[in-house]
Design a protein around this motif. Structure first.
Motif, PDB file in Angstrom:
ATOM      1  N   LEU A 133       0.824  -1.207   0.000  1.00  0.00           N
ATOM      2  CA  LEU A 133       0.000   0.000   0.000  1.00  0.00           C
ATOM      3  C   LEU A 133       0.861   1.261   0.000  1.00  0.00           C
ATOM      4  O   LEU A 133       0.531   2.245  -0.681  1.00  0.00           O
ATOM      5  CB  LEU A 133      -0.931  -0.005   1.211  1.00  0.00           C
ATOM      6  CG  LEU A 133      -2.059  -1.035   1.188  1.00  0.00           C
ATOM      7  CD1 LEU A 133      -2.804  -1.046   2.517  1.00  0.00           C
ATOM      8  CD2 LEU A 133      -3.018  -0.749   0.032  1.00  0.00           C
ATOM      9  N   GLN A 134       1.968   1.239   0.744  1.00  0.00           N
ATOM     10  CA  GLN A 134       2.873   2.390   0.758  1.00  0.00           C
ATOM     11  C   GLN A 134       3.455   2.634  -0.627  1.00  0.00           C
ATOM     12  O   GLN A 134       3.535   3.786  -1.087  1.00  0.00           O
ATOM     13  CB  GLN A 134       3.995   2.158   1.771  1.00  0.00           C
ATOM     14  CG  GLN A 134       3.559   2.282   3.213  1.00  0.00           C
ATOM     15  CD  GLN A 134       4.653   1.894   4.194  1.00  0.00           C
ATOM     16  OE1 GLN A 134       5.610   1.203   3.847  1.00  0.00           O
ATOM     17  NE2 GLN A 134       4.521   2.344   5.431  1.00  0.00           N
ATOM     18  N   GLN A 136       2.117   1.712  -3.439  1.00  0.00           N
ATOM     19  CA  GLN A 136       1.027   2.146  -4.309  1.00  0.00           C
ATOM     20  C   GLN A 136       0.751   3.636  -4.113  1.00  0.00           C
ATOM     21  O   GLN A 136       0.575   4.377  -5.093  1.00  0.00           O
ATOM     22  CB  GLN A 136      -0.224   1.324  -4.021  1.00  0.00           C
ATOM     23  CG  GLN A 136      -1.386   1.618  -4.971  1.00  0.00           C
ATOM     24  CD  GLN A 136      -2.595   0.743  -4.673  1.00  0.00           C
ATOM     25  OE1 GLN A 136      -2.777   0.262  -3.562  1.00  0.00           O
ATOM     26  NE2 GLN A 136      -3.414   0.539  -5.678  1.00  0.00           N
ATOM     27  N   LEU A 137       0.722   4.081  -2.869  1.00  0.00           N
ATOM     28  CA  LEU A 137       0.477   5.492  -2.587  1.00  0.00           C
ATOM     29  C   LEU A 137       1.615   6.362  -3.124  1.00  0.00           C
ATOM     30  O   LEU A 137       1.381   7.445  -3.680  1.00  0.00           O
ATOM     31  CB  LEU A 137       0.318   5.707  -1.087  1.00  0.00           C
ATOM     32  CG  LEU A 137      -0.978   5.181  -0.471  1.00  0.00           C
ATOM     33  CD1 LEU A 137      -0.926   5.287   1.048  1.00  0.00           C
ATOM     34  CD2 LEU A 137      -2.193   5.928  -1.021  1.00  0.00           C
ATOM     35  N   GLN A 138       2.854   5.883  -2.975  1.00  0.00           N
ATOM     36  CA  GLN A 138       3.983   6.639  -3.495  1.00  0.00           C
ATOM     37  C   GLN A 138       3.910   6.734  -5.013  1.00  0.00           C
ATOM     38  O   GLN A 138       4.164   7.794  -5.597  1.00  0.00           O
ATOM     39  CB  GLN A 138       5.305   5.994  -3.080  1.00  0.00           C
ATOM     40  CG  GLN A 138       6.535   6.757  -3.571  1.00  0.00           C
ATOM     41  CD  GLN A 138       7.824   6.179  -3.066  1.00  0.00           C
ATOM     42  OE1 GLN A 138       7.831   5.246  -2.262  1.00  0.00           O
ATOM     43  NE2 GLN A 138       8.938   6.705  -3.528  1.00  0.00           N
ATOM     44  N   LEU A 140       1.218   6.635  -6.857  1.00  0.00           N
ATOM     45  CA  LEU A 140       0.153   7.567  -7.217  1.00  0.00           C
ATOM     46  C   LEU A 140       0.592   9.017  -7.023  1.00  0.00           C
ATOM     47  O   LEU A 140       0.208   9.896  -7.800  1.00  0.00           O
ATOM     48  CB  LEU A 140      -1.090   7.274  -6.379  1.00  0.00           C
ATOM     49  CG  LEU A 140      -1.825   5.972  -6.692  1.00  0.00           C
ATOM     50  CD1 LEU A 140      -2.923   5.719  -5.667  1.00  0.00           C
ATOM     51  CD2 LEU A 140      -2.403   5.996  -8.108  1.00  0.00           C
ATOM     52  N   SER A 141       1.399   9.267  -6.002  1.00  0.00           N
ATOM     53  CA  SER A 141       1.833  10.639  -5.722  1.00  0.00           C
ATOM     54  C   SER A 141       2.869  11.134  -6.724  1.00  0.00           C
ATOM     55  O   SER A 141       3.104  12.334  -6.828  1.00  0.00           O
ATOM     56  CB  SER A 141       2.408  10.732  -4.305  1.00  0.00           C
ATOM     57  OG  SER A 141       3.672  10.104  -4.218  1.00  0.00           O
TER      58      SER A 141
END
Length: 300
Positions: A133-134, A136-138, A140-141
């Motif tokens: 998840l980390q 994935q979030l990175q 996306l950012s």
């Protein structure tokens, strides 16, 4: 009457995460807990083996280094690391999680030696889902949602990194900024959905024309930036012309031909920041627009 020692051992055996006791030399002294096969493999066969017996040399060296650092600090240390069942000699792979897993290791020195050696407690927690998840979030950012390229924020960070290399090692560095000529007319005539499709198609075309270690990103709107490390002005100019020509000759779905204008610059010894490069590339791009579009200009 409750036997405190027996109760303590039962509690440790019931730990949801595996707790290893490992000596300073890397010998597995004991393993407690970690019985949930959804998250962990059965590693009880490791007891009395050494790290070097069951792990690849580089991984064994890393674990030994973490143990040594913890003993030197004489305090709790927390580390994160990947490990797969295939990395551990003799570990049964059936009935446990597949693929590479990520763990958080909480390493604590033991107060007394065991059999003449200092030792640590290593509590390993499976954080694979959190790590996914980390990441994935990175992603996306840092990624432009439409094109899948780096966004402006990530592009700036990458240019900063390459510029630092230039300043330290004097590696050549070039920057190209380009945009689609008269793109507003495309949106006005064909609609924004078709305009978005053009940006995606252009992205795919450009990706085929650059090197693997070049960085292409969307700077904003119809504007793109291309970071070219270890390349001099003449080679960068060749790349700019190759992009210009390929796009001008390509027939885009539903709308036909479009063109781009490009501005090129290189990092100079008197540059203080990446703003110097961006400013020169922008100025070169404006010159290309003033010169009739569908061309590139240099500002060296």
């Amino acid at each position: 009457m409750i036997d405190a020692n027996e109760l303590c051992l039962d509690a440790l055996q019931a730990l949801p995460d595996p707790m290893f006791i490992i000596s300073e030399s890397g010998r597995y002294i004991a393993l407690l807990g970690g019985h949930d096969r959804q998250y962990y493999h059965d590693g009880h066969h490791l007891v009395n083996f050494h790290l070097n017996d069951v792990l690849p040399a580089d991984k064994a060296a890393w674990f030994l280094e973490q143990i040594q650092l913890t003993l030197e600090k004489n305090a709790l240390r927390i580390v994160e690391y990947p490990l797969a069942a295939e990395d551990v000699e003799g570990l049964p792979t059936d009935g446990g999680p597949e693929g590479e897993l990520w763990f958080e290791g909480r390493i604590q020195p033991l107060p007394k030696p065991i059999e003449g050696e200092r030792a640590v407690i290593w509590l390993a927690s499976n954080i694979t889902e959190r790590h996914r998840l980390q990441n994935q979030l990175q992603h996306l950012s840092e990624t432009d949602e439409l094109t899948g390229l780096y966004n402006r924020r990530k592009l700036i960070a990458e240019l900063e990194r390459r510029f630092a290399e230039f300043r330290r090692y004097h590696h050549p560095l070039s920057l190209i900024i380009f945009d689609i000529d008269l793109f507003k007319q495309v949106n006005d005539k064909y609609g924004h959905l078709r305009g978005d499709a053009v940006l995606q198609e252009l992205t795919e075309l450009c990706a085929e024309l650059i090197r693997d270690h070049d960085t292409l990103g969307r700077f904003g709107g119809e504007e793109f930036a291309l970071i070219l490390p270890n390349i001099r002005a003449t080679e960068a100019a060749t790349t700019a012309e190759r992009l210009r020509k390929a796009i001008a000759e390509h027939s885009f779905q539903h709308i036909g031909n479009i063109t781009i204008s490009l501005g090129l610059t290189i990092a100079r010894e008197d540059d203080d920041t990446i703003e110097n490069l961006i400013s020169r590339a922008d100025e070169a791009l404006y010159n290309a627009k003033r010169n009739g579009r569908n061309t590139y200009c240099q500002q060296l």
